[in-house]
Design a protein around this motif. Structure first.
Motif, short mmCIF file in Angstrom:
data_model
loop_
_atom_site.label_atom_id
_atom_site.label_comp_id
_atom_site.label_asym_id
_atom_site.label_seq_id
_atom_site.Cartn_x
_atom_site.Cartn_y
_atom_site.Cartn_z
N LEU A 150 -6.92 -19.60 63.06
CA LEU A 150 -6.05 -20.75 62.71
C LEU A 150 -5.08 -21.08 63.98
O LEU A 150 -4.33 -20.16 64.14
CB LEU A 150 -5.23 -20.60 61.30
CG LEU A 150 -4.31 -21.72 60.99
CD1 LEU A 150 -4.80 -22.85 60.35
CD2 LEU A 150 -3.26 -21.15 60.32
N ASN A 151 -4.88 -22.33 64.37
CA ASN A 151 -3.74 -22.45 65.34
C ASN A 151 -2.43 -22.82 64.79
O ASN A 151 -2.39 -24.19 64.34
CB ASN A 151 -4.31 -23.37 66.28
CG ASN A 151 -4.94 -22.88 67.44
OD1 ASN A 151 -5.10 -21.74 67.77
ND2 ASN A 151 -5.99 -23.66 68.11
N LEU A 152 -1.49 -22.07 64.55
CA LEU A 152 -0.25 -22.23 63.84
C LEU A 152 0.89 -22.79 64.84
O LEU A 152 1.09 -22.12 65.86
CB LEU A 152 0.08 -21.14 63.15
CG LEU A 152 1.56 -21.04 62.52
CD1 LEU A 152 1.60 -22.13 61.24
CD2 LEU A 152 2.19 -19.87 62.19
N PHE A 153 1.48 -24.05 64.53
CA PHE A 153 2.65 -24.28 65.49
C PHE A 153 3.77 -23.60 64.86
O PHE A 153 4.42 -23.80 63.81
CB PHE A 153 2.85 -25.63 65.47
CG PHE A 153 4.05 -26.12 66.21
CD1 PHE A 153 3.71 -26.16 67.60
CD2 PHE A 153 5.27 -26.23 65.86
CE1 PHE A 153 4.78 -26.68 68.39
CE2 PHE A 153 6.37 -26.46 66.72
CZ PHE A 153 5.90 -26.76 68.08
N LEU A 173 1.16 -16.48 56.15
CA LEU A 173 -0.13 -16.86 55.89
C LEU A 173 -1.04 -15.96 55.05
O LEU A 173 -2.07 -16.45 54.46
CB LEU A 173 -0.86 -17.27 57.47
CG LEU A 173 -0.21 -18.55 58.30
CD1 LEU A 173 -0.46 -18.32 59.56
CD2 LEU A 173 -0.39 -19.61 57.45
N LYS A 174 -0.77 -14.79 55.16
CA LYS A 174 -1.57 -13.74 54.35
C LYS A 174 -1.33 -14.21 52.92
O LYS A 174 -2.11 -13.98 52.20
CB LYS A 174 -1.07 -12.36 54.80
CG LYS A 174 -1.81 -11.24 54.00
CD LYS A 174 -1.47 -9.79 54.68
CE LYS A 174 -2.34 -9.05 54.06
NZ LYS A 174 -2.61 -7.92 54.60
N ARG A 175 0.00 -14.32 52.48
CA ARG A 175 0.37 -14.86 51.05
C ARG A 175 -0.46 -16.09 51.00
O ARG A 175 -0.99 -16.45 49.76
CB ARG A 175 1.84 -14.73 50.94
CG ARG A 175 2.38 -13.50 50.90
CD ARG A 175 3.89 -13.48 50.09
NE ARG A 175 4.62 -14.29 51.12
CZ ARG A 175 5.37 -13.95 52.07
NH1 ARG A 175 5.57 -13.14 52.71
NH2 ARG A 175 6.06 -15.00 52.68
N GLY A 202 5.85 -23.09 69.27
CA GLY A 202 4.72 -23.20 69.84
C GLY A 202 3.32 -22.75 69.17
O GLY A 202 3.48 -22.08 68.10
N ILE A 203 2.39 -22.89 70.01
CA ILE A 203 0.82 -22.43 69.16
C ILE A 203 0.96 -21.00 69.23
O ILE A 203 0.91 -20.18 70.21
CB ILE A 203 -0.17 -23.00 70.06
CG1 ILE A 203 0.07 -24.59 69.75
CG2 ILE A 203 -1.41 -22.43 69.44
CD1 ILE A 203 -0.27 -25.24 68.47
N LEU A 204 0.66 -20.29 68.02
CA LEU A 204 0.59 -19.00 67.88
C LEU A 204 -0.85 -18.74 67.30
O LEU A 204 -1.18 -19.14 66.03
CB LEU A 204 1.51 -18.43 66.84
CG LEU A 204 1.46 -16.96 66.59
CD1 LEU A 204 1.68 -16.15 67.72
CD2 LEU A 204 2.47 -16.42 65.41
N PRO A 205 -1.98 -18.24 67.84
CA PRO A 205 -3.12 -18.14 67.09
C PRO A 205 -3.13 -17.09 66.07
O PRO A 205 -2.86 -15.88 66.36
CB PRO A 205 -4.12 -17.72 68.41
CG PRO A 205 -3.37 -17.77 69.73
CD PRO A 205 -1.80 -17.91 69.31
N ILE A 206 -3.74 -17.46 64.94
CA ILE A 206 -3.79 -16.46 63.82
C ILE A 206 -5.11 -16.02 63.51
O ILE A 206 -5.99 -17.12 63.31
CB ILE A 206 -3.13 -17.25 62.56
CG1 ILE A 206 -1.58 -17.67 62.99
CG2 ILE A 206 -3.12 -15.96 61.23
CD1 ILE A 206 -0.60 -16.30 63.16
N ALA A 207 -5.59 -14.91 63.28
CA ALA A 207 -6.90 -14.22 63.07
C ALA A 207 -6.99 -13.89 61.61
O ALA A 207 -5.95 -13.34 61.17
CB ALA A 207 -7.36 -13.53 63.88
N PHE A 208 -7.94 -14.15 60.89
CA PHE A 208 -8.49 -13.69 59.48
C PHE A 208 -9.56 -12.98 59.44
O PHE A 208 -10.57 -13.49 60.14
CB PHE A 208 -8.52 -15.16 58.47
CG PHE A 208 -7.02 -15.90 58.42
CD1 PHE A 208 -6.21 -15.52 57.41
CD2 PHE A 208 -6.68 -16.95 59.27
CE1 PHE A 208 -4.98 -16.18 57.17
CE2 PHE A 208 -5.89 -17.83 59.16
CZ PHE A 208 -4.86 -17.33 58.07
#
Length: 197
Positions: free
Chosen positions: A16-19, A33-35, A54-60
């Motif tokens: 997920l690309n989070l701003f 995001l985990k919750r 800015g964009i913070l890439p989040i991995a699940f």
């Protein structure tokens, strides 16, 4: 035979690309995001300072196994340097440590900025997440401990002035590899230009 402990949460997988907004840490973003997705496993592909948006890439889930590739990828930053004031943390939150009346021209900034393209040595800010003898540098800095961080090689692929709204501020665009610190570049540019206070 030992039983494997079951991880809490759902087996959510993907990127997920989070701003990320200002005033949120990268760790807080992961926790939210985990919750939100009740995900069993979540990580991020790089750290943004709390004062940065800015964009913070989040991995699940299974995607967390590919985080290293995100960490190694090219990064892009747009930031504004405010000339004439130095702070302990080298950002807008820190306590002022020095001031200067010197203000560089756009040509002067552009001329010095050329020295920062390529593989350069950069000393990370003391207020950073780098570990020193098992402790985070920012914790030691807040406690007033005296320590030095060693210079590291970082790759800067592109650095350009993209705006100068007034004599006190310069907007810079940088494309870099991993391990690059915007605050360290701002600090070093100010020193080279005689504006560090």
């Amino acid at each position: 035979m030992a039983r494997q402990r079951k991880r809490k949460g759902d087996p959510v997988t993907g990127w997920l690309n989070l701003f990320k907004p200002v005033d949120m840490t990268s760790t807080q973003a992961v926790a939210i995001l985990k919750r939100r997705y009740n995900a069993a496993k979540v990580g991020h592909g790089g750290t943004l300072d709390p004062l940065a948006d800015g964009i913070l890439p989040i991995a699940f889930g299974e995607a967390t196994k590919t985080v290293q590739w995100a960490m190694d990828a090219e990064k892009e930053y747009v930031f504004t340097i405010r000339w004439g004031i130095s702070t302990a943390s080298q950002d807008a939150e820190g306590e002022a440590t020095a001031t200067s009346d010197a203000r560089p021209t756009r040509d002067e900034v552009e001329d010095v900025l050329r020295n920062y393209v390529g593989t350069i040595e950069q000393v990370p800010p003391k207020y950073s997440a780098i570990k020193v003898d098992g402790q985070r540098a920012y914790d030691l800095a807040r406690e007033g401990e005296d320590f030095e961080l060693k210079p590291r090689e970082v790759d800067v692929f592109e650095a350009a002035v993209i705006g100068m709204p007034d004599p006190d501020h310069t907007v810079i665009h940088v494309t870099s590899g991993k391990g690059f610190y915007v605050r360290a570049m701002a600090r070093d540019l100010a020193f080279d230009l005689g504006c560090e206070g």
